[in-house]
Design an enzyme around this catalytic site. Structure first.
Site, PDB file in Angstrom:
ATOM      1  N   HIS A   1      36.608  43.883  37.548  1.00  0.00           N
ATOM      2  CA  HIS A   1      36.271  45.314  37.496  1.00  0.00           C
ATOM      3  C   HIS A   1      34.826  45.585  37.921  1.00  0.00           C
ATOM      4  CE1 HIS A   1      36.275  49.433  36.059  1.00  0.00           C
ATOM      5  NE2 HIS A   1      35.341  49.164  35.163  1.00  0.00           N
TER       6      HIS A   1
ATOM      7  N   HIS B   1      33.092  44.504  29.132  1.00  0.00           N
ATOM      8  CA  HIS B   1      32.149  44.717  30.229  1.00  0.00           C
ATOM      9  C   HIS B   1      31.089  45.735  29.824  1.00  0.00           C
ATOM     10  CE1 HIS B   1      35.141  47.900  30.877  1.00  0.00           C
ATOM     11  NE2 HIS B   1      34.277  48.545  31.621  1.00  0.00           N
TER      12      HIS B   1
ATOM     13  N   HIS C   1      43.308  53.144  27.007  1.00  0.00           N
ATOM     14  CA  HIS C   1      42.406  53.595  28.071  1.00  0.00           C
ATOM     15  C   HIS C   1      43.146  54.412  29.138  1.00  0.00           C
ATOM     16  CE1 HIS C   1      39.390  53.427  31.316  1.00  0.00           C
ATOM     17  NE2 HIS C   1      38.513  53.089  30.384  1.00  0.00           N
TER      18      HIS C   1
ATOM     19  N   ASP D   1      31.338  53.463  28.328  1.00  0.00           N
ATOM     20  CA  ASP D   1      32.509  53.765  27.484  1.00  0.00           C
ATOM     21  C   ASP D   1      33.133  52.531  26.858  1.00  0.00           C
ATOM     22  OD1 ASP D   1      33.305  53.055  30.108  1.00  0.00           O
ATOM     23  OD2 ASP D   1      35.285  53.927  29.813  1.00  0.00           O
ATOM     24  N   HIS D   2      32.566  51.359  27.112  1.00  0.00           N
ATOM     25  CA  HIS D   2      33.061  50.129  26.502  1.00  0.00           C
ATOM     26  C   HIS D   2      31.985  49.393  25.700  1.00  0.00           C
ATOM     27  CE1 HIS D   2      37.081  49.737  28.493  1.00  0.00           C
ATOM     28  NE2 HIS D   2      36.511  50.617  29.298  1.00  0.00           N
TER      29      HIS D   2
ATOM     30  N   ASP E   1      39.128  46.879  31.345  1.00  0.00           N
ATOM     31  CA  ASP E   1      39.305  47.482  32.673  1.00  0.00           C
ATOM     32  C   ASP E   1      39.393  46.341  33.682  1.00  0.00           C
ATOM     33  OD1 ASP E   1      38.970  49.814  31.336  1.00  0.00           O
ATOM     34  OD2 ASP E   1      37.059  50.360  32.232  1.00  0.00           O
TER      35      ASP E   1
ATOM     36  N   HIS F   1      30.080  48.815  30.920  1.00  0.00           N
ATOM     37  CA  HIS F   1      30.138  50.263  31.090  1.00  0.00           C
ATOM     38  C   HIS F   1      29.922  50.991  29.763  1.00  0.00           C
ATOM     39  CE1 HIS F   1      32.305  50.415  35.259  1.00  0.00           C
ATOM     40  NE2 HIS F   1      30.986  50.466  35.367  1.00  0.00           N
TER      41      HIS F   1
ATOM     42  N   HIS G   1      39.910  50.288  39.105  1.00  0.00           N
ATOM     43  CA  HIS G   1      40.979  50.173  38.117  1.00  0.00           C
ATOM     44  C   HIS G   1      42.278  49.927  38.868  1.00  0.00           C
ATOM     45  CE1 HIS G   1      38.732  51.676  34.591  1.00  0.00           C
ATOM     46  NE2 HIS G   1      38.110  52.453  35.459  1.00  0.00           N
TER      47      HIS G   1
END
Length: 630
Positions: A169, A72, A429, A76-77, A190, A74, A407
């Site tokens: 998510h 996805h 994670h 952090d991904h 996530d 975000h 989440h």
């Protein structure tokens, strides 16, 4: 004692977190199995900067990576993806869903713009700032390389098969189901098992995986119901503005922000006494974000799709767009939702620095806060905080956390495990304490399962490999030629006949047995014929040589089965011996040439050698050969 040949051949599957191992942030996981290498996600850590924010990519030869699958959009991904594609030796393919690429490009363009420049100010448009890992041009080149997939679409590459499921998510979030050499790995990324105001819950695959890689963000915690959280969220905001304060809601520009805006707009509609309090969404991407959500309305739940038939639910009646902090009149009560969600920089940090020292003001943290960020720090309500410029100031504003981070909690994670029944679980994670608690609880809960079905549970740190051994899949797909048969009614049906012998082709971690006559039609092999010709001088008379042929070979047939290349002189005779054409040509000087022609194969090659040897021996003594045999 069992012989070695009776023991199954085993292969080792290795999963190594390069980021997101006992931490939240910079998710990146390496899978290696039978010579194939896959990366799952590549994010950056919101609490770090520059190269320090990246996963530990220097521990891997990125030129050997076959696939990068991004769950996805975000930060952090996904924020490390342009760095991998443009700044390293990565040569593999990159896949994500349509919505993920569309939103990722918007978010990362904003991320580049907000990075600090060398003089401490925000970077200029497309500059990448002082700490920039890449610039706008790199981002554009990266997006051009991304290949798009739909949910459930099966993709094959070098023996790796994968497809995706809706993860619930954020818009476009995907779980990836990967199959390599008969071993199945499910990566949740996530995911959320709750339907909210605009997204459907995650799908649960029916095919049981050998390995489940699942998030552990909330460990063993239990979420309050959505109604309770919404009530706490709106009542907290109302208390802040009713006492004359300013309310800051840090949120990433796309994702949870749209869910929170739907809640706020609906609440303001119901409360006329709040209409005098302005609500702002501080995002330069507001109009573009709206277009993205309109484009991918089919990825949302039925409630939103029904509303879209009447009016656009993301065109808010009580939420205004704020292009710049300079345009904000905060002399009275006001609500501002601003990015980024962890208060590292940008508008949310500017407003926090401005409002933190006033006890009438308040901050509502509506998402997950990563260690090392200001959002995480203020949850412990410190007496003092530092501004972005490094100046210390008192913190008197209230801080309330209401989680809308989409989440799963422990019970939803456990329910997912029970539904998928994996053989092995690898936790990713999650902060160390939460992950360790979840590991212990999962082991406890699955201890009642049958002994042969209890999963192993691992919680690796960054750089710590998890190794699992699997017997090699020795199944062989058999492909026979298609035959047409008639049933009792005279109708023709196509079926494939059984194959008991043929050519075994090993390709992309799989084996297929093809019937000889099906190689050309069905196999990846190119079927070719090698035509061979041999010419030599024949010393014996034609009749004598023919006698020798018939004495030596039992199946000499008059006439050439394969066209023999013309030679100088006139043809005297020709025969076929086991697929080899033999011809004698009489030359003008009363000499003879022997010409052999055949399609190369083991039997024909041996016969051609024998005929040539016979011709050479005939030069010495035909009578002796006829008397004794060659």
């Amino acid at each position: 004692m069992a012989s070695t040949k009776d023991q199954p051949v085993e292969d080792t599957l290795t999963i190594t977190p390069l980021g997101g191992g006992k931490e939240v942030g910079r998710s990146c996981h390496l899978i290696t199995f039978r010579g194939r290498t896959i990366l799952l996600d590549c994010g950056i850590h919101p609490g770090r900067s520059g190269l320090d924010a990246l996963p530990f990519l220097d521990t891997v030869d990125l030129s050997t990576v076959d696939l990068l699958l991004v769950s996805h959009f975000h930060i952090d991904h996904a924020a490390g993806v342009p760095y991998i594609t443009e700044k390293t030796g990565f040569k593999g393919r990159v896949f994500m869903t349509h919505a993920t690429r569309a939103v990722m490009r918007l978010l990362l363009a904003d991320y580049i713009r907000l990075l600090p420049s060398g003089d401490g100010r925000r970077g200029g448009e497309g500059s990448g700032g002082r700490d920039g890992l890449y610039d706008e041009k790199d981002l554009a080149n990266c997006c051009e390389k991304v290949e798009l997939v739909d949910f459930h679409q099966v993709v094959e590459h070098k023996g790796i098969r994968f497809w995706s499921y809706n993860a619930g998510h954020v818009l476009g979030a995907a779980m990836f189901y990967i199959e390599i050499g008969g071993v199945r790995v499910l990566y949740t990324g996530d995911y959320s098992m709750e339907e909210d105001r605009h997204l459907v819950p995650a799908e649960v695959p029916s095919l049981e995986p050998h390995v489940l890689m699942m998030e552990s963000t909330y460990g063993t915690q239990k979420h309050e119901s959505r109604d309770v959280r919404e009530a706490l969220f709106t009542s907290t905001i109302e208390r802040i503005v009713q006492r004359g304060g300013r309310c800051l809601i840090p949120a990433f520009a796309l994702g949870r922000a749209q869910e929170l805006l739907l809640i706020l707009d609906e609440y303001w509609k119901e409360r006329e006494d709040l209409h005098k309090v302005p609500v702002f969404y501080a995002s330069k991407m507001a109009s573009r974000a709206l277009r993205v959500y309109q484009t991918y309305i089919n990825c949302m739940n039925q409630h939103v799709r029904n509303q879209m038939d009447v009016a656009n639910p993301f065109k808010f009646a009580h939420v205004q767009n704020l292009n710049s902090v300079d345009d904000l009149d905060d002399s009275g009560p006001v609500v501002v939702m601003a990015a980024p969600g962890m208060l590292q920089s940008g508008v949310s940090r500017q407003l926090f620095d401005r409002w933190a020292s006033n006890k009438e003001n308040g901050v509502v943290i509506a998402g997950y806060s990563v260690e090392g960020t200001l959002a995480k720090q203020i949850l412990s309500e410190p007496d003092e905080v530092r501004t972005q410029e490094g100046r210390a100031q008192p913190r008197r504003c209230t801080v309330v956390s209401v989680s809308f981070s989409a989440h799963v909690d422990f019970f939803q994670n456990l329910e997912f495990v029970e539904a998928t029944r994996p053989d092995n679980i690898v936790l990713v994670h999650g902060e160390k304490n939460e992950m360790d608690r979840l590991k212990g609880k999962l082991i406890q809960e699955t201890s009642t399962w049958p002994a042969d079905r209890r999963p192993t549970v691992s919680s690796p740190e960054n750089g710590q490999p998890v190794k699992m051994r699997f017997p090699r899949d020795r199944r062989v797909a058999c492909v026979g030629a298609t035959v047409v048969r008639s049933d009792g009614d005279g109708a023709a049906t196509k079926k494939r006949r059984g194959v008991r012998a043929g050519v075994l082709v090993s390709r992309d971690l799989g084996c297929t047995l093809y019937a000889d006559d099906e190689l050309f039609e069905s196999s990846p092999l190119s079927v070719t014929t090698l035509a061979q010709t041999l010419r030599l001088r024949l010393a014996a008379a034609t009749a004598s040589f023919e006698a020798l042929l018939r004495q030596t070979f039992a199946d000499v047939v008059d006439g050439a089965a394969i066209a023999v290349p013309a030679a100088d002189g006139a043809s005297e005779a020709s025969w076929t011996v086991a697929g080899v054409s033999v011809a004698v040509f009489r030359l003008e000087n009363d000499q003879r040439d022997l010409v052999l022609a055949w399609d190369a194969c083991p039997l024909a090659d041996v016969v051609a050698d024998a005929v040539a040897s016979l011709a050479l021996h005939a030069e010495s003594s035909v009578a002796a050969l006829r008397a004794t045999g060659p």
